[in-house]
Enzyme design. Structure first.
Site, PDB file in Angstrom:
ATOM      1  N   ASP A   1     -51.870   1.038 -70.636  1.00  7.70           N
ATOM      2  CA  ASP A   1     -52.124   2.469 -70.531  1.00  7.70           C
ATOM      3  C   ASP A   1     -53.600   2.707 -70.847  1.00  7.70           C
ATOM      4  O   ASP A   1     -54.284   1.823 -71.375  1.00  7.70           O
ATOM      5  CB  ASP A   1     -51.220   3.197 -71.543  1.00  7.70           C
ATOM      6  CG  ASP A   1     -51.475   4.687 -71.587  1.00  7.70           C
ATOM      7  OD1 ASP A   1     -51.640   5.279 -70.509  1.00  7.70           O
ATOM      8  OD2 ASP A   1     -51.530   5.253 -72.690  1.00  7.70           O
TER       9      ASP A   1
ATOM     10  N   PHE B   1     -44.887  21.013 -69.104  1.00  6.23           N
ATOM     11  CA  PHE B   1     -45.502  19.900 -68.376  1.00  6.23           C
ATOM     12  C   PHE B   1     -44.554  18.708 -68.380  1.00  6.23           C
ATOM     13  O   PHE B   1     -43.889  18.433 -69.374  1.00  6.23           O
ATOM     14  CB  PHE B   1     -46.814  19.509 -69.059  1.00  6.23           C
ATOM     15  CG  PHE B   1     -47.468  18.285 -68.468  1.00  6.23           C
ATOM     16  CD1 PHE B   1     -48.405  18.414 -67.469  1.00  6.23           C
ATOM     17  CD2 PHE B   1     -47.132  17.019 -68.911  1.00  6.23           C
ATOM     18  CE1 PHE B   1     -49.006  17.291 -66.921  1.00  6.23           C
ATOM     19  CE2 PHE B   1     -47.713  15.889 -68.371  1.00  6.23           C
ATOM     20  CZ  PHE B   1     -48.661  16.026 -67.361  1.00  6.23           C
TER      21      PHE B   1
ATOM     22  N   ASN C   1     -44.513   7.846 -73.483  1.00  4.09           N
ATOM     23  CA  ASN C   1     -44.506   7.657 -72.032  1.00  4.09           C
ATOM     24  C   ASN C   1     -44.771   6.212 -71.627  1.00  4.09           C
ATOM     25  O   ASN C   1     -44.611   5.851 -70.461  1.00  4.09           O
ATOM     26  CB  ASN C   1     -45.545   8.580 -71.371  1.00  4.09           C
ATOM     27  CG  ASN C   1     -46.957   8.303 -71.875  1.00  4.09           C
ATOM     28  OD1 ASN C   1     -47.142   7.765 -72.966  1.00  4.09           O
ATOM     29  ND2 ASN C   1     -47.948   8.660 -71.092  1.00  4.09           N
ATOM     30  N   ASP C   2     -45.178   5.374 -72.569  1.00  2.43           N
ATOM     31  CA  ASP C   2     -45.406   3.958 -72.283  1.00  2.43           C
ATOM     32  C   ASP C   2     -44.176   3.097 -72.576  1.00  2.43           C
ATOM     33  O   ASP C   2     -44.171   1.904 -72.249  1.00  2.43           O
ATOM     34  CB  ASP C   2     -46.589   3.428 -73.106  1.00  2.43           C
ATOM     35  CG  ASP C   2     -47.870   4.196 -72.837  1.00  2.43           C
ATOM     36  OD1 ASP C   2     -48.132   4.495 -71.665  1.00  2.43           O
ATOM     37  OD2 ASP C   2     -48.592   4.517 -73.800  1.00  2.43           O
TER      38      ASP C   2
ATOM     39  N   THR D   1     -52.848   4.614 -65.155  1.00  2.08           N
ATOM     40  CA  THR D   1     -53.259   5.889 -65.727  1.00  2.08           C
ATOM     41  C   THR D   1     -52.889   7.035 -64.802  1.00  2.08           C
ATOM     42  O   THR D   1     -52.716   6.847 -63.595  1.00  2.08           O
ATOM     43  CB  THR D   1     -54.788   5.901 -65.985  1.00  2.08           C
ATOM     44  OG1 THR D   1     -55.186   7.179 -66.444  1.00  2.08           O
ATOM     45  CG2 THR D   1     -55.561   5.569 -64.722  1.00  2.08           C
ATOM     46  N   GLY D   2     -52.783   8.203 -65.371  1.00  2.00           N
ATOM     47  CA  GLY D   2     -52.497   9.401 -64.592  1.00  2.00           C
ATOM     48  C   GLY D   2     -53.752  10.115 -64.125  1.00  2.00           C
ATOM     49  O   GLY D   2     -53.670  11.171 -63.493  1.00  2.00           O
TER      50      GLY D   2
END
Length: 1218
Positions: free
Chosen positions: A389, A553, A834-835, A692-693
């Site tokens: 990440d 979100f 989230n990871d 990554t986002g």
């Protein structure tokens, strides 16, 4: 009234009527596996689920049958009982500790509403539907829907560190219609129905409804108080228990860790199977030979017949059948029970060393390395692909506000955009928000009388609103910063106003608004109180907004919105912020194209600089549109199952025709030594994936900053939207890579739209429905399949792959794709919730202690304080663990073959009768005592180079030799990555070596004993003199073999090899020969006085050493491995150090001063590190005062400088444990 489950997807509860709520779990916590009655049978059952224990159990049973066993049963039963006993005792102790913990929890006091008042009960007495009373700093006994609390605004604060590791307080809201009805001294009898989802493990999700006065109201995560959390900053809270016992989210999350098998362990099982096949073949050969010999010769050797004459044995068939089991027992030591114990202890020791390694201690986090999966230690040395990440892993996750642009202005220091160097590092001491933003134009545009007209005004025709000045649009974007978030407000006397929230981006934005002058003072009953401070005129105004709802979100929406009502004007409005592509596609057509294009250019500029960007938008909503939308929203928010999807669908309707406000840019500083660490990992041959986002431009810039990409690399980008284009782009990129494969390093940057095509799977129904264009076209499906193949090909040749605009689910899919389609070991590293999916998916998961709690740590196999310690974890510990464990297993096979094969060879000299060549206790102690510790110590401490300390080899005070050695270390990592040691060819080589040595130690003593007598009394050499001579040779030879293969020695090697193995063996045979009445009684004392005994040992040792030393020398000269080269360099470095240090003179001031300075600095660093490890609160010692405190025990130093004879300096090296 019934409390039964109304359907299969929800549960119905009657509040304050626990006697009606039946069929639910009680609140008694039970985590134990056994009780007094079930412990023995159940624990035995668990032990015998291991195939190895079953194997040794069968061996013990067969050894207890006198007709087939030449050995005493005790020699097989005792080791098995010992192993089982140790494992069962450990299980029993662990279970007893769990029992004590359960008892403590179950007996904890709390209060429930009963018979018109709150009464004290134990945790285990709570039932679903009870009204529970919890006071400040008390833990919640179950999951509770909050009805009321002591705070006037109905907001309570909880700490969930025991659940997710986050110490930041979270706000929870009491059900608005019951706030105040329940207090600590009074209570109303309430009979309301709560309907909620079935128990699940999702900590941050809860859906339900509360039927109050015949009206259904929605319940969500903001109303739920979690079991295991603590009530903070709130005097008391009252609520209804909805989940108890094993149904609570705390218990639902206590799942067993998924078992991961290392490749070494998998290959070892295959080699064990080959050993079993070899054993089976030898047993069959002996059985056939025994049967044949008996059928042909039994009548000529009547003296060896059984006491009773059985004609069946004379035919040889039955004798051959029984001989198979006899030799099975004699040859079962090819697979010793000590192998399992040794491997378990070795992995435990390796894990202990990793956890205690001061080189992986993070002063910033006050954390050492954490090991959760000891079984994967050696796998750390075999990594090929690292998936990482970005935010919080490579960066600090500590945001610094840099820019915001709106209207005609760009607010912020624009000179930063031209500084393309490394990002500013945030120091550990500055843990709060770092605020350096300063632009005088902000205050002037907001508060001065001078008006600036907009080039592109915002015109809302339907609402009749025109925003045409810089003041108006700046006011709106700062209100968006201040109001569009999920932060909570803490106001304390010590710290004043402080914002905390689930996202550091939210926190830095609302804090920036406060510093500009737009301060969110409080949130009470969904009313947001905004104080605007005109700093130019020293005027303060207040505005109040009612927060109707937050559209949250998530990784799919990539945006969040807040719907508000301005209580001053009565107008409804919505603020929205998120990723640029998701916001722009929802803008109204009335927005000026030039304005949108300008914003796109600015976002691109910020992204190329590596900043995190968010785009802001808004619109006013007519009351009619709002009312019609609110009906749909209320219906969606009261759904119990599928609420998220329903709310997201309704949100799409309101989040359209938005008006552009501008964008913000926030900087997230890199962690210490990230570029250097990644550079070394790439040098080691690993492939590094950054998932990554961020936008492609942001990801590319961060890649350059982190040393993932440099100017000498061939970089290909893929950001296409269709399957056909993706296939063509992948094919083109692959062809370009092939041209430059041997000349330059390769890097691929792929955007989320293209990656989704690569990850497309027609067999996955969800993907088939999501990507209809691909699913409905055979050509598109074929193109997506080909694109995937080219992507996998490029993943094998690229050093760097950056995947941008990806969701957490897609991160997991990328890891799974590579893991399932390559034979390489994968590692995922991240710091946030989230990871977790990709951490669980990879062969090895590494979590970082970060700003987002410890969910990643809890899900990981290993945990680190900072990213840079991945260097030590992989390149040092991982490589050493792989080498040590590989060589330990192969050596185990070797030494047991040397020891066991003479049993087979002796069968040809004893008529295949099953006579053992060695005494029973010699057989038992060989693996358990005589050869156990030398091998274990070598496996624990073996290394081919001395690891330079970080402070020795980096920084301004680095020693040149140490620095050079550190640079060499990554280049030798491939020994494990390519699995050079634990291969079938090396296994066969060790087996051949064992067979050769077994033949030598058997035949030399055998033929040397054929002639001559032992002593003057005329005793001849018998089986036991030959046996002891052969066994003594084996003990010495297997230790010498170990010594030849040991590269760097320490005191433990000498003690264990010569003291606790060879010397212990001779002490044992002297005592055993004197005090036991066995067949070899008094043989040792006689044998020690003969030349035969010493000749056999010397001849065996000389022949074996001559072969091995010659082979090893030739190999190291002509075919040296990287390990051999590193070991030789380390030895030369040590000798050179001693020689150089002894050659120092007073005139050599520069070198001498540098050495002395290094030693002083090293001791300072070590002193500080030790103090921080033992007591993190200890203040650092001032360097000026250090010399007065320098009184360190010489044995605790790894190196100590001694000044001799005025001008000569020698360095004494002491071994330091890992």
């Amino acid at each position: 009234m019934s409390a039964e489950e109304t359907d299969f997807s929800s549960r119905t509860i009657w509040a304050n009527f626990p006697e009606v709520n039946q069929g639910f779990a009680n609140n008694c916590v039970k985590t134990t596996k056994y009780n007094l009655l079930t412990f023995l049978p159940f624990s035995l059952f668990i032990q015998f689920r291991r195939v190895s224990n079953i194997y040794f159990l069968i061996t013990a049973i067969l050894q207890s049958i006198p007709q087939i066993s030449p050995l005493q049963p005790f020699t097989a039963i005792a080791p098995l009982v010992f192993v089982l006993g140790v494992s069962m005792i450990r299980e029993g102790i662990e279970d007893y500790l769990r029992y004590k913990s359960d008892k403590e929890i179950n007996s904890s006091p709390t209060m429930i509403y009963k018979k018109g008042r709150f009464q004290q009960v134990c945790f285990e007495d709570i039932k679903v539907g009870d009204v529970v009373f919890v006071v400040k700093n008390q833990v919640f006994p179950c999951d509770i829907v909050m009805l009321s609390n002591s705070n006037e605004n109905g907001t309570a604060y909880i700490e969930t560190s025991s659940l997710d590791g986050e110490k930041a307080l979270k706000s929870r809201q009491a059900f608005v219609h019951t706030q105040g009805l329940f207090t600590d001294d009074k209570a109303n009898r309430i009979a309301s129905m709560i309907k909620c989802e079935l128990p699940n493990s999702r900590l941050y999700n809860f859906s339900g409804t509360f039927e109050f006065h015949s009206v259904k109201y929605p319940l969500d995560k903001a109303h739920l108080l979690l079991a295991g959390a603590f009530l903070r900053n709130t005097e008391w809270a009252i609520g209804v228990s909805v989940y108890t016992g094993g149904d609570t989210k705390l218990r639902q999350n206590m799942m067993g860790r998924k078992y991961k098998e290392s490749r070494i362990e998998h290959n070892a099982n295959r080699y064990i199977a080959l050993i079993i096949i070899l054993q089976f073949c030898l047993c069959i050969a002996c059985a056939i030979a025994s049967g044949y010999w008996v059928s042909q010769n039994i009548h000529e050797h009547t003296y060896i017949r059984y006491e009773k004459s059985y004609d069946i044995y004379d035919k040889g068939g039955m004798q051959g059948f029984l001989s198979y089991f006899t030799y099975f027992l004699l040859l079962n030591t090819m697979l010793p029970i000590s192998l399992i114990i040794s491997l378990e202890l070795l992995k435990l020791g390796q894990g202990f060393f990793m956890m205690m390694d001061i080189m992986m201690y993070s002063e910033k986090r006050d954390r050492c390395c954490k090991v959760s999966s000891f079984s994967l230690n050696e796998e750390l040395g075999m990594i090929k692909h690292i998936f990482s990440d970005k935010t919080g892993t490579l960066t600090c996750n500590q945001m610094e506000f840099k820019f915001f642009c709106t209207g005609t202005r760009i607010y912020g220091d624009q000179s930063v955009l031209f500084n393309l160097g490394l990002k500013t590092k945030v120091t550990f001491e500055d843990r709060e928000i770092k605020f350096t933003f300063n632009d005088k134009h902000v205050e002037n545009d907001l508060f001065s009388d001078h008006e600036i007209k907009l080039k592109y005004p915002v015109v809302m025709r339907e609402e009749g609103i025109v925003i045409d000045t810089q003041r108006q649009i700046t006011d709106l974007i700062i209100k968006c910063l201040a109001l569009c978030h999920e932060c909570i407000i803490e106001n304390t006397e010590e710290e004043g106003l402080k914002y905390t929230g689930p996202s550091p981006d939210d926190v830095v934005l609302v804090d920036t608004a406060r510093r500009i002058g737009y301060t969110l003072m409080k949130i009470k009953s969904e009313k947001m109180y905004l104080e605007i401070n005109n700093k130019l005129k020293d005027i303060t105004t207040n505005e109040t907004f009612e927060r109707i709802c937050i559209l949250e979100f998530n990784s799919d929406r990539k945006r969040m919105s807040v719907v508000l009502k301005d209580l001053k004007t009565g107008k409804y409005m919505i603020f929205m912020k998120g990723a640029d592509n998701f916001i722009i596609e929802r803008l109204s057509s009335e927005n000026h194209r030039e304005n949108i294009a300008r914003l796109g250019e600015l976002v691109g500029s910020f992204s190329r600089r590596g900043f995190r960007t968010l785009v802001m938008s808004f619109k006013y909503i007519s009351e009619e549109d709002f009312n019609s939308w609110k009906v749909k929203y209320d219906e969606a928010i009261t759904q119990i199952n599928g609420r998220e999807a329903a709310v997201a669908k309704v949100a799409e309707e309101i989040e359209t025709d938005m008006y552009l406000l501008g964008c913000t840019a926030v900087e997230d500083a890199l962690q210490d030594d990230v570029p250097e660490t990644i550079n070394d990992l790439l040098k080691a041959g690993l492939s590094f994936w950054m998932l990554t986002g961020d936008k492609l431009e942001t990801a590319e810039n961060i890649g350059k900053t982190c040393s993932l990409i440099d100017d000498n690399m061939v970089v290909e980008k893929c950001s296409v939207l269709t399957a056909e284009d993706c296939y063509k782009r992948m094919k083109e990129a692959y062809k370009n890579f092939k041209k430059n494969l041997n000349e330059k390093q390769l890097a691929l940057i792929i955007e989320g739209s293209a990656l989704q095509i690569v990850l497309y799977d027609y067999d996955d129904m969800a993907k088939r429905e999501k990507f209809i264009e691909i699913s409905n076209s055979e050509n598109n499906r074929l193109a997506a399949s080909k694109a995937k193949k080219y992507f996998l090909k490029m993943s094998n040749i690229c050093k760097t792959i950056i995947c941008c605009r990806v969701s957490p689910g897609e991160k997991r899919e990328v890891v799974k794709l590579v893991k399932d389609n390559t034979d390489k070991v994968t590692l995922s590293i991240g710091d946030g919730a989230n990871d977790v999916p990709m951490i669980l998916e990879a062969h090895i998961g590494v979590g970082l202690y970060g700003e987002e709690g410890i969910q990643a740590v809890q899900a990981s196999d290993y945990a680190l304080g900072e990213f840079r310690y991945l260097w030590e974890l992989l390149l040092v510990h991982g490589r050493f663990n792989y080498i040590r464990q590989s060589e330990m297993i192969l050596y185990f096979f070797y030494k047991n073959l040397v020891f066991t094969l003479p049993q087979f060879l002796f069968a040809h000299y004893c008529a295949y009768s099953g006579q053992t060549v060695y005494d029973d206790w010699y057989l038992t102690f060989y693996n358990l005592v005589f050869t156990a510790l030398p091998l274990f110590m070598r496996a624990l401490f073996e290394r081919d180079y001395e690891v330079p300390k970080r402070w020795e080899s980096t920084g301004d005070n680095a020693i040149d030799d140490k620095k050079a050695l550190r640079k060499r270390i990554p280049t030798v990592y491939k020994v494990g990555m390519d699995n050079q040691l634990f291969t079938l060819s090396r296994f066969v080589l060790w087996i051949f070596n064992g067979i050769l040595h077994a033949i030598i130690v058997f035949f030399i003593p055998l033929y040397a004993s054929e002639e001559g007598i032992m002593d003057s009394d005329g005793r001849s050499y018998d089986q036991w003199s030959f046996s002891i001579a052969s066994f003594s040779s084996i003990i010495i030879i297997v230790n010498l073999k170990l010594a030849i293969n040991t590269k760097l020695w320490n005191k433990f090697h000498y003690i264990c090899m010569f003291g606790l193995s060879i010397l212990l063996y001779f002490v044992f045979i002297l005592i055993y020969d004197a005090v036991t009445y066995t067949s070899s009684y008094r043989t040792v004392y006689t044998l020690l006085g003969t030349h035969y005994y010493y000749f056999c040992i010397l001849a065996n040792v000389f022949l074996v050493c001559a072969i091995d030393v010659a082979f090893t020398t030739v190999t190291k000269i002509f075919w040296p491995t990287d390990s051999d080269i590193m070991a030789q360099e380390t030895i030369s470095l040590k000798k050179g150090h001693r020689k150089t240090m002894s050659g120092f003179t007073i005139n050599e001031n520069s070198n001498s001063d540098k050495c002395n300075e290094y030693e002083v600095n090293k001791e300072k660093n070590r002193f500080e590190a030790e103090n921080l490890t033992m007591n993190p609160s200890v203040k650092k010692v001032d360097p000026e005062d250090y010399s007065s405190m320098k009184n360190v025990d010489q044995e605790d130093n790894d190196e100590k400088i001694l000044v001799n004879s005025g001008d000569k300096i020698t360095k004494k090296h002491n071994y330091e444990e890992e």
